[in-house]
Design an enzyme around this catalytic site. Structure first.
Site, PDB file in Angstrom:
ATOM      1  N   CYS A  93     -20.449   6.138   1.177  1.00 29.91           N
ATOM      2  CA  CYS A  93     -19.762   7.025   0.223  1.00 29.91           C
ATOM      3  C   CYS A  93     -19.352   6.196  -1.006  1.00 29.91           C
ATOM      4  O   CYS A  93     -19.559   4.986  -1.043  1.00 29.91           O
ATOM      5  CB  CYS A  93     -18.535   7.666   0.878  1.00 29.91           C
ATOM      6  SG  CYS A  93     -17.156   6.519   1.105  1.00 29.91           S
TER       7      CYS A  93
ATOM      8  N   GLU B 268     -18.077   0.764   7.167  1.00 30.85           N
ATOM      9  CA  GLU B 268     -18.409  -0.267   6.175  1.00 30.85           C
ATOM     10  C   GLU B 268     -17.176  -1.068   5.757  1.00 30.85           C
ATOM     11  O   GLU B 268     -17.243  -2.283   5.568  1.00 30.85           O
ATOM     12  CB  GLU B 268     -19.020   0.365   4.909  1.00 30.85           C
ATOM     13  CG  GLU B 268     -20.304   1.148   5.120  1.00 30.85           C
ATOM     14  CD  GLU B 268     -20.027   2.638   5.294  1.00 30.85           C
ATOM     15  OE1 GLU B 268     -19.107   3.007   6.057  1.00 30.85           O
ATOM     16  OE2 GLU B 268     -20.733   3.432   4.656  1.00 30.85           O
TER      17      GLU B 268
ATOM     18  N   CYS C  93     -16.996   3.239  -0.132  1.00 32.74           N
ATOM     19  CA  CYS C  93     -17.673   2.095   0.486  1.00 32.74           C
ATOM     20  C   CYS C  93     -18.617   1.412  -0.506  1.00 32.74           C
ATOM     21  O   CYS C  93     -18.711   0.181  -0.530  1.00 32.74           O
ATOM     22  CB  CYS C  93     -18.403   2.549   1.737  1.00 32.74           C
ATOM     23  SG  CYS C  93     -17.251   3.117   3.019  1.00 32.74           S
TER      24      CYS C  93
ATOM     25  N   HIS D 260     -13.541   3.670   7.266  1.00 32.20           N
ATOM     26  CA  HIS D 260     -14.988   3.830   7.445  1.00 32.20           C
ATOM     27  C   HIS D 260     -15.570   2.544   8.049  1.00 32.20           C
ATOM     28  O   HIS D 260     -15.018   1.449   7.862  1.00 32.20           O
ATOM     29  CB  HIS D 260     -15.655   4.124   6.100  1.00 32.20           C
ATOM     30  CG  HIS D 260     -15.454   5.534   5.632  1.00 32.20           C
ATOM     31  ND1 HIS D 260     -16.175   6.089   4.598  1.00 32.20           N
ATOM     32  CD2 HIS D 260     -14.625   6.516   6.069  1.00 32.20           C
ATOM     33  CE1 HIS D 260     -15.784   7.344   4.408  1.00 32.20           C
ATOM     34  NE2 HIS D 260     -14.847   7.626   5.281  1.00 32.20           N
TER      35      HIS D 260
END
Lengths: 146, 146
Positions: B86, B58, B89, B56
């Site tokens: 999410c 992040e 993260c 991801h």
């Protein structure tokens, strides 16, 4: 014939990884990922060495397994990890749709259950395998640190 | 003199990253991490290209920032991300002790608030910056996929 490939068998392998972490001054958490009794990833916590909070044993094992399998979903895979996953790792395992997670010691404060994280509905969870051995290694580590 | 370094200014940079992800067929989420008005990391979602659920925006930004700063804690840093993080993260951000998180669009189903994840008590949270632009990019992406 007795099946040697028990949860204890693979948790011992994860514990060996945790011992490597211990010797390197890392919080001693180890993991392996298994498909059909074959270990496809071994890892241990490397947050200190890599200066990276994301370098938990589980995160590395997920990335390595996806690389090995050539796909990002870990269906049919089982993660063995010496400590209950944190919410970050639970979240990564959620996305991976891994079939089974087996952990050793509980993490009452930072484990995903205390933090409120969720596993994927397809994921089976088993806890407490070699719990004492896994917990003892953690306690020894923090005793030395003090 | 007007301060050009507003939350909108940096969210636009994150949105540019999300657009790169869009063009590459990745779910269009982008992020930047900022210290004292300086961008120290830029990233976008790469889960498809890397075949890795942990890739991801992040996560990459956290790792890159720690590398840049030479330490794993992101005190004094602000993350700008186009979509609500999410639980994975959020968990990584928790460990990083980042000072501030600014996100654009909410993620009603997979965001950390719906999934039950927790941020660090030291972390300030701001939401809804350029929400429409961030959400529209996501909607356009999933409309094309259908």
């Amino acid at each position: 014939m007795e099946n040697i490939f028990t949860d204890e068998y693979f948790m011992k392998k994860a514990l060996q990884e945790a011992e490597v972490a211990f010797d390197r001054g890392e919080i001693p958490v180890g993991a392996v990922i298994v498909v059909e009794n074959r270990i496809i990833a071994r890892s241990h916590n490397l947050t200190e060495m890599l200066n990276d909070v994301t370098a938990h044993a589980e995160m590395q094992a997920i990335t390595a397994s996806a690389n090995f399998l050539g796909g990002k979903y870990l269906k049919g895979c089982t993660l063995y990890v010496t400590l209950e996953p944190c919410q970050m790792c639970a979240g990564a395992l959620y996305w991976s749709q891994i079939s089974k997670i087996v952990y050793g010691a509980s993490d009452e404060h930072r484990g995903f259950r205390a933090m409120g994280g969720k596993l994927h509905p397809k994921t089976e969870l088993v806890s407490g395998i070699m719990e004492n051995e896994c917990a003892t290694l953690m306690k020894d580590f923090f005793r030395r640190k003090r």
